[in-house]
Every structure is written in C-alpha cells, then in structure tokens.
Scaffold this motif. Structure first.
Motif, mmCIF file in Angstrom:
data_model
loop_
_atom_site.group_PDB
_atom_site.id
_atom_site.type_symbol
_atom_site.label_atom_id
_atom_site.label_comp_id
_atom_site.label_asym_id
_atom_site.label_seq_id
_atom_site.Cartn_x
_atom_site.Cartn_y
_atom_site.Cartn_z
ATOM 1 N N PRO A 123 -7.231 -2.863 -3.633
ATOM 2 C CA PRO A 123 -8.287 -1.978 -4.120
ATOM 3 C C PRO A 123 -7.701 -0.669 -4.658
ATOM 4 O O PRO A 123 -6.662 -0.194 -4.175
ATOM 5 C CB PRO A 123 -9.132 -1.697 -2.878
ATOM 6 C CG PRO A 123 -8.705 -2.665 -1.839
ATOM 7 C CD PRO A 123 -7.348 -3.146 -2.198
ATOM 8 N N SER A 124 -8.372 -0.080 -5.630
ATOM 9 C CA SER A 124 -7.889 1.187 -6.203
ATOM 10 C C SER A 124 -7.882 2.294 -5.157
ATOM 11 O O SER A 124 -7.161 3.277 -5.311
ATOM 12 C CB SER A 124 -8.747 1.595 -7.405
ATOM 13 O OG SER A 124 -10.096 1.769 -7.015
ATOM 14 N N GLU A 125 -8.639 2.139 -4.094
ATOM 15 C CA GLU A 125 -8.707 3.145 -3.024
ATOM 16 C C GLU A 125 -7.610 2.966 -1.981
ATOM 17 O O GLU A 125 -7.660 3.575 -0.920
ATOM 18 C CB GLU A 125 -10.064 3.089 -2.305
ATOM 19 C CG GLU A 125 -11.266 3.280 -3.170
ATOM 20 C CD GLU A 125 -11.718 1.977 -3.845
ATOM 21 O OE1 GLU A 125 -11.389 0.873 -3.371
ATOM 22 O OE2 GLU A 125 -12.392 2.082 -4.871
ATOM 23 N N THR A 126 -6.607 2.145 -2.261
ATOM 24 C CA THR A 126 -5.507 1.972 -1.308
ATOM 25 C C THR A 126 -4.607 3.207 -1.353
ATOM 26 O O THR A 126 -4.315 3.730 -2.434
ATOM 27 C CB THR A 126 -4.688 0.707 -1.644
ATOM 28 O OG1 THR A 126 -5.578 -0.415 -1.680
ATOM 29 C CG2 THR A 126 -3.607 0.459 -0.604
ATOM 30 N N ILE A 127 -4.185 3.676 -0.204
ATOM 31 C CA ILE A 127 -3.274 4.824 -0.118
ATOM 32 C C ILE A 127 -2.058 4.522 -0.981
ATOM 33 O O ILE A 127 -1.470 3.438 -0.888
ATOM 34 C CB ILE A 127 -2.875 5.090 1.349
ATOM 35 C CG1 ILE A 127 -4.120 5.462 2.170
ATOM 36 C CG2 ILE A 127 -1.815 6.179 1.435
ATOM 37 C CD1 ILE A 127 -3.891 5.448 3.671
ATOM 38 N N GLY A 128 -1.654 5.481 -1.806
ATOM 39 C CA GLY A 128 -0.609 5.275 -2.806
ATOM 40 C C GLY A 128 0.695 4.733 -2.273
ATOM 41 O O GLY A 128 1.233 3.750 -2.800
ATOM 42 N N TYR A 129 1.249 5.351 -1.249
ATOM 43 C CA TYR A 129 2.551 4.896 -0.752
ATOM 44 C C TYR A 129 2.452 3.538 -0.070
ATOM 45 O O TYR A 129 3.406 2.771 -0.080
ATOM 46 C CB TYR A 129 3.214 5.936 0.157
ATOM 47 C CG TYR A 129 2.598 6.082 1.521
ATOM 48 C CD1 TYR A 129 3.003 5.273 2.570
ATOM 49 C CD2 TYR A 129 1.616 7.034 1.768
ATOM 50 C CE1 TYR A 129 2.440 5.395 3.827
ATOM 51 C CE2 TYR A 129 1.049 7.163 3.019
ATOM 52 C CZ TYR A 129 1.457 6.340 4.045
ATOM 53 O OH TYR A 129 0.897 6.463 5.281
ATOM 54 N N VAL A 130 1.298 3.210 0.497
ATOM 55 C CA VAL A 130 1.098 1.896 1.103
ATOM 56 C C VAL A 130 1.054 0.831 0.009
ATOM 57 O O VAL A 130 1.716 -0.205 0.105
ATOM 58 C CB VAL A 130 -0.180 1.860 1.972
ATOM 59 C CG1 VAL A 130 -0.498 0.445 2.444
ATOM 60 C CG2 VAL A 130 -0.053 2.813 3.157
#
Length: 151
Positions: A123-130
C-alpha cells in the motif's frame, strides 16, 4: 583521539512474516505518535542486555501473538536510516515462514488492524524504510545492507 565520544545508534528489529501464499503480514499503526495510520510490520527496539534475535522473537510475540523459534527467523536485511535532524537508527529485518500460533492484533491500543498483503504491491501508506527493505529483500538486488534517508 582523546575527548571523542563514540557514536551510538538506536537499534530496532522488524519481522517479515510470510504466509503460505507468500503474503507479508502488515500492521496499521495507531496511537503511537510515530507513523500513525501507516502500514508497518511487527517491530520494536532492542532492549538492554537482549540479543537481536531475542528482540525480534519478543516483539513478534508482543505485537501479533506468535512465537518464532530461534531457527525460524533469518536475518535478511540491515538498514541504516536517518531523517535530517533526527538520531539515526539501525534496523535488522528478519524473515519467517513458520511460527507457533495464529497472528492476532495483540496490541489494539497501538495497532488499528493487521492483514496479509502482497509484498510486491505494498500500500502507498507503507512506512518508507519498511517498503524499501521489503523491496530489496524481494528483488535480491539490494544486498543485505542499505542506507535510507541519508542526504
């Protein structure tokens, strides 16, 4: 070099739990003050006197109620990340495809929901570094180490 102070990073651990269909377990953060409303994975900080492996086993049990055996979790990535003006962190990502128990939202006061998701279409709402670490693990091209957020 008298007077130099040794740098210390915050260390955290992340569990990439994959089900039999190859989906990764995601968690929607809530009421934590960090990335609330964003998708992450079971994760947490290393505690004093605790090994990295013990930390990922503990955090996974605390957050989603499953028990990883010491041979079930394999370190697949290390990310050294930093945001301007913040303290850097070193994150160890462990992958597992087997564990004891069924995942549940064991911390509803910190997590709105958990769900299985295609790791190749996060999903686009996934934390960036994850998301970055998952993409690197999935592609195999990123090696086992990355820098994230350094300018």
């Amino acid at each position: 070099m008298a007077g130099k102070i040794r740098h210390r990073s915050i260390v955290d651990v992340h569990a990439l739990l994959f089900d039999e269909a190859g989906r990764v377990l995601l968690m929607e953060r809530a009421n934590t003050g960090y990335a609330d409303g964003m998708a992450g994975v079971p994760a947490g900080h290393l505690e004093q006197g605790e090994s990295i492996l013990d930390a990922v086993i503990r955090e996974t049990a605390e957050e989603v109620g499953v028990r990883l055996g010491t041979g079930d979790a394999r370190c697949v990535h290390v990310s050294h990340r930093c945001k301007p003006g913040q303290v850097d962190r070193v994150g160890f990502f462990f992958a597992a495809t087997r564990w004891e128990g069924e995942p549940v939202n064991a911390e509803p006061h910190k997590c709105a929901r958990i769900w299985w998701h295609d790791p190749d279409d996060l999903p686009s709402e996934t934390i960036g570094y994850v998301a970055d670490a998952i993409a690197r693990v999935r592609s195999g091209a990123g090696g086992v180490f990355s820098l994230y957020g350094w300018t």
